[in-house]
Design a protein around this motif. Structure first.
Motif, mmCIF file in Angstrom:
data_model
loop_
_atom_site.group_PDB
_atom_site.id
_atom_site.type_symbol
_atom_site.label_atom_id
_atom_site.label_comp_id
_atom_site.label_asym_id
_atom_site.label_seq_id
_atom_site.Cartn_x
_atom_site.Cartn_y
_atom_site.Cartn_z
ATOM 1 N N ARG A 1 34.558 42.034 34.611
ATOM 2 C CA ARG A 1 35.988 41.991 34.363
ATOM 3 C C ARG A 1 36.283 41.095 33.175
ATOM 4 N NH1 ARG A 1 39.842 43.416 37.792
ATOM 5 N NH2 ARG A 1 39.247 44.566 39.643
ATOM 6 N N PRO A 2 37.456 41.233 32.590
ATOM 7 C CA PRO A 2 37.813 40.332 31.490
ATOM 8 C C PRO A 2 37.866 38.901 31.985
ATOM 9 C CG PRO A 2 39.670 41.734 32.143
ATOM 10 C CD PRO A 2 38.485 42.215 32.877
ATOM 11 N N PRO A 3 37.650 37.907 31.096
ATOM 12 C CA PRO A 3 37.552 36.509 31.523
ATOM 13 C C PRO A 3 38.847 35.937 32.014
ATOM 14 C CG PRO A 3 37.518 36.686 29.129
ATOM 15 C CD PRO A 3 37.434 38.067 29.656
ATOM 16 N N VAL B 1 36.556 33.795 40.447
ATOM 17 C CA VAL B 1 35.129 34.089 40.459
ATOM 18 C C VAL B 1 34.914 35.462 41.086
ATOM 19 C CG1 VAL B 1 34.805 32.900 42.667
ATOM 20 C CG2 VAL B 1 32.828 33.268 41.178
ATOM 21 N N ALA B 2 33.877 36.167 40.612
ATOM 22 C CA ALA B 2 33.495 37.452 41.197
ATOM 23 C C ALA B 2 32.092 37.327 41.773
ATOM 24 C CB ALA B 2 33.540 38.551 40.139
ATOM 25 N N ALA C 1 28.756 36.875 39.968
ATOM 26 C CA ALA C 1 28.757 37.881 38.906
ATOM 27 C C ALA C 1 29.541 37.428 37.684
ATOM 28 C CB ALA C 1 29.334 39.201 39.428
ATOM 29 N N LYS C 2 30.608 36.661 37.901
ATOM 30 C CA LYS C 2 31.433 36.236 36.764
ATOM 31 C C LYS C 2 32.294 35.045 37.162
ATOM 32 C CE LYS C 2 34.039 38.078 32.923
ATOM 33 N NZ LYS C 2 32.931 37.751 32.023
ATOM 34 N N ASP D 1 36.091 40.081 44.085
ATOM 35 C CA ASP D 1 36.790 38.981 43.418
ATOM 36 C C ASP D 1 37.302 37.982 44.447
ATOM 37 O OD1 ASP D 1 38.291 40.955 40.785
ATOM 38 O OD2 ASP D 1 36.494 39.720 40.759
ATOM 39 N N PHE D 2 37.293 36.731 44.090
ATOM 40 C CA PHE D 2 37.865 35.673 44.921
ATOM 41 C C PHE D 2 38.992 35.036 44.133
ATOM 42 C CE2 PHE D 2 37.306 31.166 46.692
ATOM 43 C CZ PHE D 2 38.157 31.423 47.763
#
Length: 495
Positions: free
Chosen positions: A166-168, A76-77, A59-60, A6-7
């Motif tokens: 992960r959840p949004p 962001v992930a 990823a997300k 995660d960032f």
């Protein structure tokens, strides 16, 4: 082996605690390189390009464009190669990772807000490299430690082991004593509910897994619960917060149009430039005692000089205008009245006298009012001022003014004449002792050499901090600027 990293939104400096996601330059599944620009984020001062801290695959995306995110929140992930973790020099864990306290500081050096559920879910994470350096400042990208080892980039494919996203957005579980259930909502939705006086215990969530969304709260507030979707002027994000056209946003402010009737009002979140400008103007108005003086000047000679310069080959590619001349006149005048180029340091109980001029130029931009400044403007000639003003204006209108250009101003000019206004009472930029407003240049009949002639007339309005500048000093400064504009050649007697 691939892992998910995660960032979080980093500390952008200048004491700013939040930023709005303006646009994503990447999408889920995109392969990105180290330091590749992945997003534009808007602070209260500027739009900043955000570089990727990893080489890997997106990823997300946790936040939609238009949503305001606090420093320390995940944005962001990345799916990265396990071997590349730590080599990028920007291994930033999610808030709360490795700590039982959700508000504890992460390895990135920023504190996550309470309510962030770091470490939840089955997402695989790699331990930070023991000797990994601290994250670099945003805008400069990850540090290259010069190890000589190439950074291995993750493939664009998914890992062989499925990774649960992960959840949004951070979702806090709220205990309700009334019905004994555990309700799920987001911080913006809870803020909206508080503002509208809605008890979340009375709201039925229609989002995923019973998540209470913004529309659920608005439906209860307007008495339309169960009657279908509420008409809104903004688009709604996946976490129930809204964004998009600016009428609604992640802070929970809402723009609501009643179903079946014309829209009667629009509510716009107070954020970014407008928020900072409002705070600065309130601070200035109620801290520095303002005095404003006015001077009407015959600037016909200056306009004739500008016309002559257009015909001069040396200035064929340099478009000098009256704002340029006013800027030069201000730089000359402060050398004769230096109290206008000073700062009242209340904390240190000192008067700071500047021996240089960082000239602020108020600029109306799509983001709101900005006052970037020209560093060491007093050292520039007319051609240099023309170039600096053009660059400053273009950068401000494009929304690319860096925070450094908005800091350190010593005195400012605002050109209200471009709007056809003759005079006003400008408010000082915080920390500055003076601001000069330049009105519209008008062709008017005036007494001239015993007769009546059409002359070019402009009104100057000078506001100054009366703690630093006495009436006599302010008047002398304004008279000097007026004298230069009335008789440009008179500057030779002042330098």
């Amino acid at each position: 082996m691939s892992v998910i990293r995660d960032f979080v939104l980093p500390d952008l400096g200048e004491g700013l605690t939040e930023s709005e996601i303006v646009t994503w330059r990447v999408a889920v599944g995109d392969a990105v390189a180290l330091n590749q620009i992945i997003a534009d984020v808007e602070t209260a001062k500027a739009i900043v390009e955000l570089p990727s801290p990893f080489a890997g695959t997106v990823a997300k995306l946790y936040a939609e464009p238009g949503v305001t995110v606090n420093v320390g929140e995940r944005i962001v992930a990345f799916e990265v190669d396990d071997g590349a973790v730590g080599e990028a020099g920007m291994d930033v864990p999610a808030p709360g990772e490795g700590s039982a306290d959700p508000g504890a500081s992460s390895d990135s050096g920023v504190s996550g807000p309470s309510g962030l559920a770091g470490g939840e879910g089955d997402t695989m994470r790699a331990a930070p490299a023991p000797d990994a350096p601290e994250p670099n400042l945003v805008g400069y990208g990850a540090k290259d430690e010069g190890t000589g080892r190439p950074v291995r980039r993750a493939h664009a494919h998914a890992a062989s082991t499925p990774v649960e996203p992960r959840p949004p957005s951070p979702v806090e579980v709220v205990e309700t004593g009334a019905i004994g259930e555990r309700l799920r909502s987001t911080p913006p939705v809870r803020k909206l509910a508080r503002g509208l006086g809605v008890d979340l215990g009375t709201v039925t969530g229609t989002g995923a897994d019973g998540l209470i969304t913004r529309d659920d709260v608005l439906a209860v507030a307007t008495g339309t619960a169960g009657a279908g979707a509420l008409v809104s002027t903004g688009s709604t994000g996946g976490d129930g917060s809204a964004g998009g056209d600016g009428s609604t946003g992640g802070d929970g402010s809402a723009g609501v149009a009643r179903s079946g009737s014309a829209e009667r009002e629009t509510r716009t979140p107070i954020r970014s430039v407008r928020k900072l400008t409002a705070a600065a103007m309130v601070q200035s108005a109620f801290t520095a005692p303002h005095v404003t003086e006015f001077l009407t000047v015959d600037v016909t000679r200056t306009m004739e000089l500008l016309a002559a310069l257009k015909e001069d080959r040396a200035f064929s590619d340099i478009h000098v205008n009256i704002l340029t001349v006013v800027a030069k006149a201000v730089c000359v005048a402060v050398t004769r009245t230096p109290s206008l180029n000073a700062h009242w340091d209340d904390a240190a109980q000192e008067i700071v006298q500047y021996h240089y001029v960082n000239l602020g130029i108020a600029a109306a931009t799509p983001r709101g009012l900005l006052v970037p400044n020209i560093k060491d403007a007093d050292a520039l000639d007319l051609a240099g001022l023309v170039s600096a003003l053009a660059k400053l204006t273009q950068t401000a209108r494009a929304g690319k003014t860096p925070p450094a250009d908005l800091e350190g101003g010593t005195i400012s000019i605002t050109n209200i004449g471009v709007f056809g206004i003759d005079a006003g009472t400008p408010i000082l930029n915080p920390g500055e002792a003076g601001i000069l407003a330049m009105g519209a240049v008008r062709r008017e009949p005036r007494e001239f050499r015993g007769g009546i002639a059409l002359r070019d007339i402009v009104t100057l309005s000078l506001s100054f901090d009366h703690r630093l500048v006495d009436g006599e000093q302010g008047s002398r400064f304004l008279a000097d600027v007026g004298s230069i504009l009335a008789e440009p050649g008179r500057v030779l007697t002042m330098v």
